[in-house]
Design a protein around this motif. Sequence first.
Motif, PDB file in Angstrom:
ATOM      1  N   PHE A  36      -6.933  -5.191  -5.885  1.00 43.31           N
ATOM      2  CA  PHE A  36      -6.109  -4.613  -6.947  1.00 43.31           C
ATOM      3  C   PHE A  36      -5.158  -3.520  -6.476  1.00 43.31           C
ATOM      4  O   PHE A  36      -4.391  -3.008  -7.283  1.00 43.31           O
ATOM      5  CB  PHE A  36      -7.007  -4.085  -8.077  1.00 43.31           C
ATOM      6  N   THR A  37      -5.175  -3.178  -5.195  1.00 40.79           N
ATOM      7  CA  THR A  37      -4.280  -2.112  -4.731  1.00 40.79           C
ATOM      8  C   THR A  37      -2.869  -2.638  -4.473  1.00 40.79           C
ATOM      9  O   THR A  37      -2.692  -3.806  -4.125  1.00 40.79           O
ATOM     10  CB  THR A  37      -4.811  -1.429  -3.455  1.00 40.79           C
ATOM     11  N   GLU A  38      -1.906  -1.762  -4.655  1.00 39.30           N
ATOM     12  CA  GLU A  38      -0.524  -2.074  -4.285  1.00 39.30           C
ATOM     13  C   GLU A  38      -0.189  -1.474  -2.921  1.00 39.30           C
ATOM     14  O   GLU A  38       0.880  -1.716  -2.386  1.00 39.30           O
ATOM     15  CB  GLU A  38       0.455  -1.538  -5.345  1.00 39.30           C
ATOM     16  N   LYS A  39      -1.104  -0.694  -2.366  1.00 43.60           N
ATOM     17  CA  LYS A  39      -0.885  -0.066  -1.059  1.00 43.60           C
ATOM     18  C   LYS A  39      -0.992  -1.107   0.048  1.00 43.60           C
ATOM     19  O   LYS A  39      -1.744  -2.071  -0.062  1.00 43.60           O
ATOM     20  CB  LYS A  39      -1.910   1.041  -0.816  1.00 43.60           C
ATOM     21  N   GLU A  40      -0.258  -0.870   1.130  1.00 38.67           N
ATOM     22  CA  GLU A  40      -0.276  -1.765   2.284  1.00 38.67           C
ATOM     23  C   GLU A  40      -1.642  -1.758   2.978  1.00 38.67           C
ATOM     24  O   GLU A  40      -2.117  -2.781   3.458  1.00 38.67           O
ATOM     25  CB  GLU A  40       0.827  -1.346   3.277  1.00 38.67           C
ATOM     26  N   SER A  41      -2.270  -0.580   3.035  1.00 38.22           N
ATOM     27  CA  SER A  41      -3.579  -0.453   3.665  1.00 38.22           C
ATOM     28  C   SER A  41      -4.349   0.671   2.981  1.00 38.22           C
ATOM     29  O   SER A  41      -3.766   1.485   2.270  1.00 38.22           O
ATOM     30  CB  SER A  41      -3.431  -0.148   5.164  1.00 38.22           C
TER      31      SER A  41
END
Length: 166
Positions: A36-41
């Motif tokens: 569910f994250t939009e972060k790359e890592s």
Amino acid sequence: MTRETDRKQAAENMALTLVGVGMQRMGARVMSAFLFTEKESLTAGDLAEELGVSAGSVSAAIKLVAQMGVIERVYVEGSRREHFRMLDNAWTTLYSRQHSVVDAVLRAVDTGVEAVGPGRAHDRLEYMRDFYTFLINEAQEMVERFERQRAESRGSGSQRRGGPRP
């Protein structure tokens, strides 16, 4: 409700579903956070903050999810922390890794087929061997077919859930 609240609720629901099918609770929550994250890592600290737990409590879960083959460690320039990201092909990788379990079962079944004479046990073991052999033989073709179908649906701009039907 806000979009962020909806996202967090959906992530927790996913984690509960994964727990319901046998996954360890913290591993399920970590997997869900990656989904569910939009972060790359994400780092252990990012996960701890997102899940409201200590960084130490997520380390074993990160290891579990990494061993499943759905996340990988990545280098992030300028950071001294370990970063992880979800693999683009996480699900086909996970599915393929399950073959080693099936291979082990097949070895045991083959031993069983050889150990028993004609009869009910032999018939059951032979059926089991034939079924799992069939699954393994079909699995690679199925993954390849999925990847082709997915590429075609993305190329045509299709946004339907599940992609095009064969």
